[in-house]
Design an enzyme around this catalytic site. Sequence first.
Site, PDB file in Angstrom:
ATOM      1  N   HIS A  66      55.841 -21.803 -68.919  1.00  0.00           N
ATOM      2  CA  HIS A  66      57.268 -21.511 -68.753  1.00  0.00           C
ATOM      3  C   HIS A  66      58.074 -22.806 -68.658  1.00  0.00           C
ATOM      4  CE1 HIS A  66      60.702 -19.201 -66.804  1.00  0.00           C
ATOM      5  NE2 HIS A  66      60.969 -20.456 -66.453  1.00  0.00           N
ATOM      6  N   GLU A  67      57.595 -23.731 -67.835  1.00  0.00           N
ATOM      7  CA  GLU A  67      58.306 -24.995 -67.663  1.00  0.00           C
ATOM      8  C   GLU A  67      58.216 -25.883 -68.898  1.00  0.00           C
ATOM      9  OE1 GLU A  67      60.307 -25.535 -65.279  1.00  0.00           O
ATOM     10  OE2 GLU A  67      59.741 -23.701 -64.231  1.00  0.00           O
ATOM     11  N   HIS A  77      61.006 -25.162 -71.259  1.00  0.00           N
ATOM     12  CA  HIS A  77      62.237 -25.900 -70.926  1.00  0.00           C
ATOM     13  C   HIS A  77      62.124 -27.362 -71.369  1.00  0.00           C
ATOM     14  CE1 HIS A  77      63.939 -22.610 -68.712  1.00  0.00           C
ATOM     15  NE2 HIS A  77      62.996 -22.613 -67.785  1.00  0.00           N
TER      16      HIS A  77
END
Length: 424
Positions: A107-108, A111
């Site tokens: 998920h990170e 980003h």
Amino acid sequence: MDESGKPQDPQESVQPQPPNPPEPPEGPKNSKGRKAPVPGRKKGGGILMGRPFGVPVYVAPSWFLVAALITWVFGAQLEQVLPELGGARYLVSLFFAVAFYASVLIHELAHTVAALRFKLPVRRIQLQFFGGVSEIEKETETPGREFVLAFVGPLLSLVLSGVFYGGMQLVEAGTVPGVLLAGLMISNLIVAVFNLLPGLPLDGGRMLRAVVWKITGNPMSGTVAAAWIGRALAVTVLIGLPLLTHTGALGGPRPDIGSADSLTDALLAAILAAIIWTGAGNSLRMARLRERLPELQARTLTRRAVPVENATPLSEALRRANDSGARALVVVDGHGEPTAVVREAAIVGVPEHRRPWVPVGTLAQDLKDGMRVPAELAGEDLLEFLRATPATEYLVVEETGEIYGVLSTDDVERAFVSAMARHS
């Protein structure tokens, strides 16, 4: 500086507003003598796990606490579903905890990849107590990029949830793989939905900020709206989560008021609410600081300097500085070209009776690449320039190469503390 070598106060006309000063040897101190917090300057990060895409990934010590908690809770659930596992259920639970945080890391990384695609530097990724965080050093330039940067994280969590759901169709239900895939599917779905909530510091809050920014044309308006909704969300979590659990609305058994489960739910809600409230407040504070960032200019913070040759006695150099009203010394060669900046801390360390015998060259720091600051630099461009080459003093020059003066990191830090005091 005066002839005694003591630094004088900055000029009264200087009113800089930096939210992100360069990294000095020590941080500034507040009125109580404690070091003031400096955004972007964090010591440590936990255990370094790797550098995907060149970005360091750290696991904070708090992760081990939450990993143990997940192992214990999921292990208790496995005892109900797969009692034949016995003590081995905790090994399965530990595997689930690691796999879940691997999903958080993905998920990170979404980003991070988006940020790097937009040419935004990423300091690090940190996995911590409640999930993870990608520390992106700059703000996006457009609301569209802000929206994309925020949305890719929850989007990838939804994709992972779908992948794990697809895996469930390939294995038998009620087995270890089936239970693990089901748990990962549900946990990633929760991560995606929670992060899509429209309040800072969550991804949904950044998406809301982008929408308001696009409508109003003002990023600050978007930040204010998303931050206050984030605070309202924190209150809702604090009150609503225990109520939903107590009424059985989440599908589980209804715990009695005062029971261990009820107290655990209330504690979890309080921690989540505190994280959201604090994050929303920090986002709002940093946005207000950045709003006044253009007021920070190298020219306004620069100390006037006197050029002196390498062999000039310190006492003579200080006399020239005082006569001309200057507060810094720059060492030049025989052609008048600057070669070094005399360090103020070194001057203070020389007793007054020895100053006629000490040449300024012995107290100077040679000018390295990155220590010549254009006088017209301002705002975040100035701060990024200073962070690239940490030093105590910098030479400030005009476009023609003419010496304008010396910029001290102490002055930058004092301006930063002043800005924090006004916006705290």
